[in-house]
Design an enzyme around this catalytic site. Structure first.
Site, PDB file in Angstrom:
ATOM      1  N   HIS A 101       0.868  -1.177   0.000  1.00  0.00           N
ATOM      2  CA  HIS A 101       0.000   0.000   0.000  1.00  0.00           C
ATOM      3  C   HIS A 101       0.910   1.233   0.000  1.00  0.00           C
ATOM      4  CE1 HIS A 101      -2.376  -3.044   2.233  1.00  0.00           C
ATOM      5  NE2 HIS A 101      -3.465  -2.433   1.809  1.00  0.00           N
ATOM      6  N   ASP A 104       2.281   2.167   3.317  1.00  0.00           N
ATOM      7  CA  ASP A 104       3.367   1.319   3.814  1.00  0.00           C
ATOM      8  C   ASP A 104       4.721   1.906   3.431  1.00  0.00           C
ATOM      9  OD1 ASP A 104       1.315  -0.523   4.381  1.00  0.00           O
ATOM     10  OD2 ASP A 104       1.573  -1.495   2.433  1.00  0.00           O
TER      11      ASP A 104
END
Length: 435
Positions: A101, A104
């Site tokens: 993501h 992240d």
């Protein structure tokens, strides 16, 4: 320059089933040939960036327990260090892929322009690392559920400005995934649902989500992205009721909005359990409609009421999952990612490696068992025999007939069928021969 995070840990190698080394593969042999294909090419492992590197060890009742050199995750210097450690782990495990993501990879900046700048910065950095590394990008996605702006949804939000922010966010992440050579782009609507119908217009929200996904597909073709667009079903976490409840719900949604030829499913074992299904059920449903794209092979703690995202350790479950994957023709652009989410008490770097070693080994055992069942043919023989009556031309003719004609046939022939045993116990015993 090495980060030193994994000092003292060697590259994980295959040592065979008799090995007692806790940081060695006992079943995952990347070059072993299964049904005419290398094991690595069957499984297509991807390390999930979020729980491996971004998760800090909290749970619904407690705060951070992990202390990593890249904490706090609120600046780009630490984001780069986190990427350095990630690629060191990819090399230790010799995995072919990773997935992520945006949140992240880089901290949320609070506004779109800075989010875009830092996403471009960190994905340029990752692209440079990929140039000399084995691991490629299996898929990317946008986190549109953590920040408070998403509390009422992204594409389904009643505020058109949030819809706009979501569209811009997805575009930027598709661009980043394309830049990194990603083989898929995933959409998971963590907040695409509702808490109460008292303030929700279901029809409008579903229509907006359908239009949003059509925009995603249009943009894929505009930029020449050759990967697959995937949606990930999940039933009730974090929203009370999510529109992407399970595979069947998503398939119905995709057909309603004309997307069944453009979008496939990224299915997670833990989400299947939350929906009240088995993982093989979700895989079989997706495969039956030609929409099985990729899988997230983690598991839930069956005594907990939320998605605990632990690495897989149940060979029978995994074997049945890969049985359906192999029967569907295996992965094309998809693969196997698993979260390998550590327990809050597992603090050391070697715990992170051990989680991935264990998960990869269980998947390898499951794949071998699934292939053996397919090659033996016992389950396919049972299916063929159980439905053999439909090979009769008269039985096939019924499907093009009508109720009146069928009723007359029952009367004329005196049809009075006797039930036939499903032999479930024998079939369960059959599966246990392989696992």
């Amino acid at each position: 320059m090495a980060t030193g995070f994994f000092n003292g840990l060697n590259k994980v190698t295959f040592e065979g089933a008799d090995s007692t080394n806790p940081l060695a593969f006992r079943h995952y042999d990347a070059d072993a040939v299964i049904m005419g294909k290398r094991m690595e090419d069957h499984l297509r492992f991807a390390v999930a960036w979020w729980h491996s590197f971004a998760w800090e060890g909290g749970d619904p009742f407690g705060s951070q327990t992990f202390e990593r050199p890249w904490h706090p995750q609120d600046n780009m210097a630490n984001a780069r260090l986190k990427a350095d450690v990630a690629f060191e782990m990819f090399d230790l495990l010799d995995v072919p892929y990773f997935c992520w993501h945006d949140l992240d990879l880089r901290p949320d900046q609070g506004n779109f322009a800075d989010n875009l700048a830092t996403l471009n910065e960190i994905t340029d950095y990752i692209a440079d690392k990929m140039a000399s590394a084995k691991a490629g990008c299996l898929w990317g996605t946008a986190n549109m559920f953590s920040h408070r702006r998403w509390m009422s949804g992204a594409s389904t939000n009643p505020d058109p400005d949030v819809f706009a922010f979501a569209a811009a966010t997805v575009k930027s992440n598709m661009d980043a995934t394309h830049k990194l050579g990603g083989q898929n782009y995933v959409l998971w609507g963590g907040r695409e649902g509702y808490e109460t119908l008292l303030n929700t217009d279901l029809r409008q929200e579903m229509d907006h989500m359908g239009r949003f996904l059509n925009m995603v597909v249009d943009y894929k073709h505009k930029i020449g992205f050759k990967g697959t667009i995937l949606v990930e079903p999940k039933p009730q976490e974090p929203s009370k009721h999510q529109y992407d409840f399970d595979a069947a719900t998503c398939i119905g949604f995709l057909r309603k909005y004309g997307l069944e030829r453009e979008v496939k499913l990224n299915l997670e074992q833990g989400h299947a359990i939350l929906a009240g299904h088995s993982f093989e059920h979700e895989l079989a449903v997706a495969a039956s409609e030609g929409m099985l794209g990729s899988i997230d092979m983690n598991r839930n703690d069956y005594q907990s009421g939320w998605d605990t995202d632990q690495f897989p350790n149940n060979v029978p479950e995994v074997a049945l999952a890969y049985y359906h994957v192999l029967n569907a023709g295996g992965f094309d652009t998809g693969g196997t990612n698993f979260d390998a989410k550590l327990r809050r008490q597992s603090l050391d770097p070697q715990d992170l490696i051990a989680a991935h070693v264990g998960g990869m080994d269980i998947c390898a055992r499951g794949l071998k068992a699934a292939a053996a069942m397919i090659e033996d043919g016992g389950l396919s023989d049972v299916l063929r025999d159980r439905y053999a009556g439909w090979d009769n031309p008269e039985a096939q003719a019924m499907l093009g007939s009508d109720l009146g004609a069928i009723t007359q046939r029952v009367l004329d022939l005196g049809i009075n069928p006797a039930p036939q045993s499903g032999r479930q116990e024998m079939l369960e015993n059959y599966v246990n021969r392989f696992v």
